[in-house]
Design a protein around this motif. Structure first.
Motif, PDB file in Angstrom:
ATOM      1  N   ILE A 108     -28.793  -1.073  -8.117  1.00 29.78           N
ATOM      2  CA  ILE A 108     -28.602  -0.426  -9.475  1.00 29.78           C
ATOM      3  C   ILE A 108     -27.728  -1.433 -10.571  1.00 29.78           C
ATOM      4  N   MET A 109     -28.634  -1.530 -11.525  1.00 32.96           N
ATOM      5  CA  MET A 109     -28.016  -2.160 -12.502  1.00 32.96           C
ATOM      6  C   MET A 109     -28.452  -1.786 -13.868  1.00 32.96           C
ATOM      7  N   PRO A 110     -27.583  -2.208 -14.888  1.00 37.33           N
ATOM      8  CA  PRO A 110     -27.874  -2.093 -16.438  1.00 37.33           C
ATOM      9  C   PRO A 110     -29.185  -2.128 -17.025  1.00 37.33           C
ATOM     10  N   CYS A 111     -30.008  -1.573 -17.753  1.00 32.43           N
ATOM     11  CA  CYS A 111     -31.262  -2.079 -18.437  1.00 32.43           C
ATOM     12  C   CYS A 111     -30.981  -3.084 -19.336  1.00 32.43           C
ATOM     13  N   ASP A 112     -29.786  -3.187 -19.883  1.00 31.34           N
ATOM     14  CA  ASP A 112     -29.271  -4.185 -20.898  1.00 31.34           C
ATOM     15  C   ASP A 112     -27.689  -4.327 -20.722  1.00 31.34           C
ATOM     16  N   GLU A 113     -27.366  -5.392 -21.231  1.00 36.13           N
ATOM     17  CA  GLU A 113     -26.095  -5.727 -21.268  1.00 36.13           C
ATOM     18  C   GLU A 113     -25.517  -6.466 -22.391  1.00 36.13           C
ATOM     19  N   ARG A 114     -24.140  -6.087 -22.664  1.00 39.42           N
ATOM     20  CA  ARG A 114     -23.446  -6.744 -23.836  1.00 39.42           C
ATOM     21  C   ARG A 114     -22.844  -8.350 -23.344  1.00 39.42           C
ATOM     22  N   CYS A 115     -22.993  -9.223 -23.861  1.00 37.05           N
ATOM     23  CA  CYS A 115     -22.667 -10.448 -23.186  1.00 37.05           C
ATOM     24  C   CYS A 115     -21.118 -10.717 -23.473  1.00 37.05           C
ATOM     25  N   LEU A 116     -20.543 -10.121 -22.603  1.00 34.94           N
ATOM     26  CA  LEU A 116     -19.050 -10.105 -22.760  1.00 34.94           C
ATOM     27  C   LEU A 116     -18.469 -10.442 -21.402  1.00 34.94           C
ATOM     28  N   PRO A 117     -17.130 -10.817 -21.376  1.00 31.83           N
ATOM     29  CA  PRO A 117     -16.379 -11.333 -19.835  1.00 31.83           C
ATOM     30  C   PRO A 117     -16.667 -10.461 -19.089  1.00 31.83           C
ATOM     31  N   ASP A 118     -16.605 -10.860 -17.966  1.00 27.89           N
ATOM     32  CA  ASP A 118     -16.828  -9.843 -16.639  1.00 27.89           C
ATOM     33  C   ASP A 118     -15.662  -8.818 -16.506  1.00 27.89           C
ATOM     34  N   HIS A 119     -16.125  -7.674 -16.461  1.00 27.13           N
ATOM     35  CA  HIS A 119     -15.122  -6.212 -16.349  1.00 27.13           C
ATOM     36  C   HIS A 119     -14.616  -5.943 -17.528  1.00 27.13           C
ATOM     37  N   HIS A 120     -15.293  -6.593 -18.655  1.00 35.29           N
ATOM     38  CA  HIS A 120     -14.968  -6.053 -20.184  1.00 35.29           C
ATOM     39  C   HIS A 120     -15.127  -4.570 -20.340  1.00 35.29           C
ATOM     40  N   PRO A 121     -14.124  -3.735 -20.674  1.00 33.59           N
ATOM     41  CA  PRO A 121     -14.363  -2.383 -20.833  1.00 33.59           C
ATOM     42  C   PRO A 121     -15.820  -1.824 -21.778  1.00 33.59           C
ATOM     43  N   GLU A 122     -16.179  -2.817 -22.399  1.00 28.72           N
ATOM     44  CA  GLU A 122     -17.323  -2.570 -23.428  1.00 28.72           C
ATOM     45  C   GLU A 122     -18.515  -3.032 -22.717  1.00 28.72           C
ATOM     46  N   ARG A 123     -18.631  -3.554 -21.626  1.00 27.85           N
ATOM     47  CA  ARG A 123     -19.724  -3.852 -20.931  1.00 27.85           C
ATOM     48  C   ARG A 123     -20.231  -2.471 -20.362  1.00 27.85           C
ATOM     49  N   ASN A 124     -21.687  -2.674 -20.110  1.00 24.24           N
ATOM     50  CA  ASN A 124     -22.500  -1.434 -19.589  1.00 24.24           C
ATOM     51  C   ASN A 124     -22.168  -1.303 -18.134  1.00 24.24           C
ATOM     52  N   ASP A 125     -21.915  -2.243 -17.366  1.00 28.45           N
ATOM     53  CA  ASP A 125     -21.839  -2.292 -15.829  1.00 28.45           C
ATOM     54  C   ASP A 125     -20.342  -1.661 -15.750  1.00 28.45           C
ATOM     55  N   SER A 126     -19.230  -2.032 -16.633  1.00 30.89           N
ATOM     56  CA  SER A 126     -17.878  -1.384 -16.497  1.00 30.89           C
ATOM     57  C   SER A 126     -18.137   0.069 -16.529  1.00 30.89           C
ATOM     58  N   ALA A 127     -18.656   0.593 -17.630  1.00 27.67           N
ATOM     59  CA  ALA A 127     -18.992   2.102 -18.020  1.00 27.67           C
ATOM     60  C   ALA A 127     -19.649   2.607 -16.853  1.00 27.67           C
ATOM     61  N   LEU A 128     -20.744   1.992 -16.248  1.00 29.67           N
ATOM     62  CA  LEU A 128     -21.389   2.772 -15.315  1.00 29.67           C
ATOM     63  C   LEU A 128     -20.539   2.912 -13.980  1.00 29.67           C
TER      64      LEU A 128
END
Length: 223
Positions: free
Chosen positions: A68-88
């Motif tokens: 399971i992974m995002p379809c797209d991602e913001r190129c931000l630091p790992d675990h940044h709250p605005e990343r899609n993987d963080s929200a998921l």
């Protein structure tokens, strides 16, 4: 005519349930090729929340859960709250493992290393009110031959740098589910239906051009 299934619902709860059932049915449709991984690629944003919560228990019960992974991602630091993987991760707690799509330390996408079997995989994308899906934005070229993932340097909202499923990947993934949730999205969706080749203006048109099954779940209710 591409195999598009259109499912309109007046209330969001029914639309969420329909989308979740479609995902689960699609995941079991094709065997996974040897040496490959089945993937469930999901969008970020509020539209996916009600669908994903309905998927947590059945996905966790599978003998072999998909990647399971995002379809797209913001190129931000790992675990940044605005990343899609963080929200998921917040949506599913510890029930499911969300695989990052972008490694900020390495400045590289991680998806290629997972050897995704596209034929058995499922992507869930949400259409925005400008017609974009994943990080395929209007007035841009979406065709990148033989590239499953593309980098975007000029997203219209910050951060400008993104990584996204390419249009080519959307065309070959085994099953695509498109969420059209919200009253402000019905007009752009209707324009796409009437002009399915106009993918430069309305990138969601890529979903209407696929040779493979596409399920579109439409609901005018915002939440």
């Amino acid at each position: 005519m591409p195999p598009v299934t259109l499912s309109p619902y007046p209330v969001r709860s029914a639309a969420n349930s329909r989308a979740a059932r479609t995902v689960l049915n699609a995941l079991g449709r094709h065997p996974v090729a040897a040496g490959k991984q089945q993937a469930l690629l999901v969008c970020g944003g509020a539209s996916i929340a009600g669908v994903l919560t309905r998927l947590v228990t059945p996905l966790a019960a599978l003998a072999q859960a998909p990647l399971i992974m995002p379809c797209d991602e913001r190129c931000l630091p790992d675990h940044h709250p605005e990343r899609n993987d963080s929200a998921l991760r917040q949506m599913v707690s510890d029930s499911l493992t969300i695989t990052p799509l972008w490694d900020e330390a390495q400045q590289a996408a991680t998806a290629e290393s997972h050897h995704i079997d596209w034929a058995s995989s499922v992507a869930v994308v949400s259409m925005a009110d400008d017609g974009h899906i994943a990080s395929l934005f209007p007035q841009r070229s979406h065709r990148h031959r033989d590239q499953d993932w593309i980098t975007v340097a000029d997203a219209p909202r910050p951060p400008a740098r993104r990584i996204s499923l390419s249009a080519d990947a959307l065309h070959k993934v085994g099953h695509l589910v498109v969420l059209v949730f919200g009253a402000n999205k019905i007009g752009p969706w209707q324009r796409a239906l009437h002009n399915p080749q106009d993918d430069a203006i309305l990138p969601v048109c890529h979903a209407l051009q696929r040779p493979l099954p596409t399920a579109v779940v439409v609901c005018p209710q915002d939440a």
